[in-house]
Scaffold this motif. Sequence first.
Motif, PDB file in Angstrom:
ATOM      1  N   ASN A  62       0.840  -1.218   0.000  1.00 40.71           N
ATOM      2  CA  ASN A  62       0.000   0.000   0.000  1.00 40.71           C
ATOM      3  C   ASN A  62       0.866   1.257   0.000  1.00 40.71           C
ATOM      4  OD1 ASN A  62      -2.377  -1.625   0.254  1.00 40.71           O
ATOM      5  ND2 ASN A  62      -2.009  -1.758   2.444  1.00 40.71           N
ATOM      6  N   GLU A  92      -4.353  10.553  11.539  1.00 42.40           N
ATOM      7  CA  GLU A  92      -4.111   9.934  10.236  1.00 42.40           C
ATOM      8  C   GLU A  92      -4.760   8.547  10.126  1.00 42.40           C
ATOM      9  OE1 GLU A  92      -2.578  11.430   7.779  1.00 42.40           O
ATOM     10  OE2 GLU A  92      -1.995  13.214   8.937  1.00 42.40           O
ATOM     11  N   PRO A  98       0.367   7.539  -3.169  1.00 43.23           N
ATOM     12  CA  PRO A  98      -0.460   8.666  -2.721  1.00 43.23           C
ATOM     13  C   PRO A  98      -1.778   8.199  -2.111  1.00 43.23           C
ATOM     14  CG  PRO A  98       0.370   9.015  -4.954  1.00 43.23           C
ATOM     15  CD  PRO A  98       0.665   7.596  -4.605  1.00 43.23           C
ATOM     16  N   ASP A  99      -2.156   8.823  -1.002  1.00 42.73           N
ATOM     17  CA  ASP A  99      -3.444   8.572  -0.336  1.00 42.73           C
ATOM     18  C   ASP A  99      -3.602   7.126   0.129  1.00 42.73           C
ATOM     19  OD1 ASP A  99      -4.212  11.253  -0.898  1.00 42.73           O
ATOM     20  OD2 ASP A  99      -4.790  10.639  -2.914  1.00 42.73           O
ATOM     21  N   GLN A 100      -2.496   6.434   0.379  1.00 36.08           N
ATOM     22  CA  GLN A 100      -2.562   5.080   0.896  1.00 36.08           C
ATOM     23  C   GLN A 100      -1.918   5.002   2.276  1.00 36.08           C
ATOM     24  OE1 GLN A 100      -0.903   2.766  -2.637  1.00 36.08           O
ATOM     25  NE2 GLN A 100      -2.773   1.630  -2.219  1.00 36.08           N
ATOM     26  N   LYS A 101      -2.318   4.020   3.044  1.00 38.72           N
ATOM     27  CA  LYS A 101      -1.735   3.813   4.367  1.00 38.72           C
ATOM     28  C   LYS A 101      -0.839   2.587   4.294  1.00 38.72           C
ATOM     29  CE  LYS A 101      -5.724   5.863   6.645  1.00 38.72           C
ATOM     30  NZ  LYS A 101      -6.935   5.623   7.470  1.00 38.72           N
ATOM     31  N   LYS A 127       1.054   1.648  -6.923  1.00 44.08           N
ATOM     32  CA  LYS A 127       0.380   2.841  -7.447  1.00 44.08           C
ATOM     33  C   LYS A 127       1.359   3.980  -7.723  1.00 44.08           C
ATOM     34  CE  LYS A 127      -4.317   2.094  -5.796  1.00 44.08           C
ATOM     35  NZ  LYS A 127      -5.476   2.670  -5.078  1.00 44.08           N
TER      36      LYS A 127
END
Length: 211
Positions: free
Chosen positions: A57, A110, A60-63, A173
Amino acid sequence: SELIMGINFQQMQKSALWKKFVEPQLAKNMGELEKFKAKCGFNPLDTLQSMSMGLSNVGPDQKPSGAMVVHGIEKAKMMDCFDKMKDEFKEKGTEVTKDGDFVTIDNTKEGMKSTATFVNDTTMLMAVGGDKDTLLKLMKGDAGAKSSPMFVDMFGKLDSTHTVWGLMNGSSKLFAPLAGANIKFKAVYGSINVTDGVQVEARARMDSADQ
């Protein structure tokens, strides 16, 4: 894992480039580091030797989630430091709790929780994005990248004695911006050596010979 990498901090800090470019910048922004030293009694940059990690993961915008191993920081000092830095963590929206030798760092802002413990006096293992149960599974060491023939093959082609080495899965990604150019990697891997200059060795595996 989408990303597997290692960083040799001791090697990096001994390089001429670190002394010329990084140390002057650190000197300008010593506030947080001095606060840490005052609370915990040591400079983490002086003791940190190396770090390796395997993460999924990533992008961007992933944890991110996965495993991280940190060598060099002393268990006794770091465990004591977690207690002393609780208030500073809390001010930034992070709760630090201890359960024996296990420390959970929960960033509620977060929505990111990680758990760490020491497997010996100077080696810390962290389950990034995981809880104590996740960490206990990691500690068994019965699964990992070494079970992947592709990883073993690629790792054998890079120089893990360099300052930084890494392998990235083409499904990450992070490669999404290349989709429009019809470029699809199976994997990208290589190493960077930092001395008085920078040496980069990089390889890529594509979906086809034409690509």
